[in-house]
Design a protein around this motif. Sequence first.
Motif, mmCIF file in Angstrom:
data_model
loop_
_atom_site.group_PDB
_atom_site.id
_atom_site.type_symbol
_atom_site.label_atom_id
_atom_site.label_comp_id
_atom_site.label_asym_id
_atom_site.label_seq_id
_atom_site.Cartn_x
_atom_site.Cartn_y
_atom_site.Cartn_z
ATOM 1 N N MET A 19 0.736 -1.522 -0.205
ATOM 2 C CA MET A 19 -0.215 -0.026 -0.049
ATOM 3 C C MET A 19 0.879 1.388 -0.194
ATOM 4 O O MET A 19 0.355 2.120 -0.473
ATOM 5 N N ALA A 20 1.548 1.264 0.714
ATOM 6 C CA ALA A 20 3.028 2.194 0.766
ATOM 7 C C ALA A 20 3.563 3.177 -0.641
ATOM 8 O O ALA A 20 3.632 3.733 -1.067
ATOM 9 N N GLN A 21 3.820 0.944 -1.400
ATOM 10 C CA GLN A 21 4.806 1.719 -2.638
ATOM 11 C C GLN A 21 3.344 2.454 -3.232
ATOM 12 O O GLN A 21 3.194 2.953 -4.217
ATOM 13 N N GLU A 22 2.063 1.792 -3.488
ATOM 14 C CA GLU A 22 1.381 2.235 -4.011
ATOM 15 C C GLU A 22 0.662 3.687 -3.962
ATOM 16 O O GLU A 22 0.713 4.544 -4.707
ATOM 17 N N THR A 23 0.923 4.287 -2.875
ATOM 18 C CA THR A 23 0.800 5.487 -1.934
ATOM 19 C C THR A 23 1.832 6.418 -3.374
ATOM 20 O O THR A 23 1.635 7.086 -3.344
ATOM 21 N N GLU A 24 2.383 5.891 -2.352
ATOM 22 C CA GLU A 24 3.941 6.294 -3.264
ATOM 23 C C GLU A 24 3.838 7.366 -5.072
ATOM 24 O O GLU A 24 4.185 7.576 -5.391
ATOM 25 N N PHE A 25 3.442 5.769 -5.466
ATOM 26 C CA PHE A 25 3.013 5.708 -7.005
ATOM 27 C C PHE A 25 1.833 6.964 -7.699
ATOM 28 O O PHE A 25 2.309 7.752 -8.352
ATOM 29 N N SER A 26 0.763 7.294 -6.446
ATOM 30 C CA SER A 26 0.010 7.655 -7.158
ATOM 31 C C SER A 26 0.960 9.465 -6.992
ATOM 32 O O SER A 26 0.048 10.143 -7.465
ATOM 33 N N LYS A 27 1.181 9.216 -5.255
ATOM 34 C CA LYS A 27 2.305 10.534 -5.126
ATOM 35 C C LYS A 27 2.790 11.174 -6.549
ATOM 36 O O LYS A 27 2.774 12.296 -6.835
ATOM 37 N N ASP A 28 3.502 10.609 -6.869
ATOM 38 C CA ASP A 28 4.101 10.743 -8.237
ATOM 39 C C ASP A 28 3.662 10.560 -9.205
ATOM 40 O O ASP A 28 3.895 11.844 -10.380
ATOM 41 N N ILE A 81 -10.194 15.957 -9.928
ATOM 42 C CA ILE A 81 -9.606 15.046 -11.159
ATOM 43 C C ILE A 81 -8.447 13.751 -10.779
ATOM 44 O O ILE A 81 -7.354 13.366 -12.093
ATOM 45 N N LYS A 82 -7.316 14.975 -10.198
ATOM 46 C CA LYS A 82 -6.236 14.007 -10.196
ATOM 47 C C LYS A 82 -6.173 12.147 -9.309
ATOM 48 O O LYS A 82 -5.236 11.336 -10.887
ATOM 49 N N SER A 83 -6.985 12.465 -8.645
ATOM 50 C CA SER A 83 -7.278 11.056 -8.577
ATOM 51 C C SER A 83 -7.994 10.143 -9.500
ATOM 52 O O SER A 83 -7.821 9.035 -9.847
ATOM 53 N N ILE A 88 -5.877 5.694 -14.850
ATOM 54 C CA ILE A 88 -5.751 5.760 -15.526
ATOM 55 C C ILE A 88 -3.987 5.686 -16.521
ATOM 56 O O ILE A 88 -3.271 4.531 -17.342
ATOM 57 N N TYR A 89 -2.936 6.369 -15.831
ATOM 58 C CA TYR A 89 -1.279 6.487 -16.056
ATOM 59 C C TYR A 89 -1.055 5.746 -15.330
ATOM 60 O O TYR A 89 -0.218 4.913 -16.217
ATOM 61 N N LYS A 90 -1.500 4.999 -13.960
ATOM 62 C CA LYS A 90 -0.697 3.335 -14.028
ATOM 63 C C LYS A 90 -1.103 2.390 -14.694
ATOM 64 O O LYS A 90 -0.213 1.734 -14.330
ATOM 65 N N ALA A 91 -2.530 3.081 -15.518
ATOM 66 C CA ALA A 91 -2.456 1.191 -16.515
ATOM 67 C C ALA A 91 -1.637 0.751 -18.155
ATOM 68 O O ALA A 91 -1.652 0.525 -18.587
ATOM 69 N N HIS A 92 -0.611 2.648 -18.231
ATOM 70 C CA HIS A 92 -0.528 2.276 -18.959
ATOM 71 C C HIS A 92 1.622 2.459 -19.114
ATOM 72 O O HIS A 92 2.228 2.575 -19.104
ATOM 73 N N ILE A 98 7.089 7.093 -14.547
ATOM 74 C CA ILE A 98 6.086 7.797 -14.321
ATOM 75 C C ILE A 98 7.197 9.323 -14.122
ATOM 76 O O ILE A 98 7.596 10.097 -14.248
ATOM 77 N N LYS A 99 8.201 8.501 -12.809
ATOM 78 C CA LYS A 99 9.266 9.422 -12.199
ATOM 79 C C LYS A 99 10.524 10.111 -13.782
ATOM 80 O O LYS A 99 10.799 10.942 -13.644
ATOM 81 N N GLN A 100 10.331 9.077 -14.845
ATOM 82 C CA GLN A 100 11.403 9.568 -15.979
ATOM 83 C C GLN A 100 10.334 11.050 -16.628
ATOM 84 O O GLN A 100 11.052 11.925 -16.833
ATOM 85 N N MET A 101 8.950 10.970 -16.261
ATOM 86 C CA MET A 101 8.445 11.800 -17.081
ATOM 87 C C MET A 101 8.415 12.885 -16.266
ATOM 88 O O MET A 101 8.378 13.890 -17.152
ATOM 89 N N ALA A 102 8.130 12.884 -15.551
ATOM 90 C CA ALA A 102 7.954 13.564 -14.373
ATOM 91 C C ALA A 102 9.577 14.927 -14.517
ATOM 92 O O ALA A 102 9.608 16.201 -14.537
#
Length: 173
Positions: A19-28, A81-83, A88-92, A98-102
């Motif tokens: 869950m912490a990893q997912e939260t970090e992914f969502s944050k990113d 809207i972010k949520s 959508i981004y996690k699916a692709h 995501i880190k590289q894109m940001a």
Amino acid sequence: MQQFKILLFCFLMVPMGIMAQETEFSKDVKDYLESNGTMKQYEYAYGQLMQMMESRYPKSDVNLKSWTYLEEHEVKALEDIKSRLVPIYKAHFSHEDIKQMAAFYKTEAGVLLNTDRSKMTQVHKDELNSFYNTIVGQKIINNREALTKEISMASEDWSRELYGISMGLLSNG
């Protein structure tokens, strides 16, 4: 008994780590949506809706509470809207994608891409081309059609709900 403690630890702690990893992914993903200019577009859309509503329902003593709610609700609506966009981004894309894109959108070339493309030098354009020639850049290009469709659907739902809330509040005072 020792095996039970180990099993209990795994049962309780491993899901928390996931869950912490997912939260970090969502944050990113949310950070990426800020850095690539997406959220500026939604802020603009919210502002445009409020302008349209004000032309139909000018602020008055009768609807002041509704207007106050809508003005204070902007941050929550933008977080909504972010949520909606995160899955959508996690699916692709992977978390590393995501880190590289940001990271790209935080470079000078990435910032200029969103703020003033006319100021992009040939060096900036070369950086942009180099980024799109990476594996992540190619992933963006290859997923563009599906992303556009899914993001459009999420945006339309968000806009429709926001419009309905605004109309409901302001038409009833």
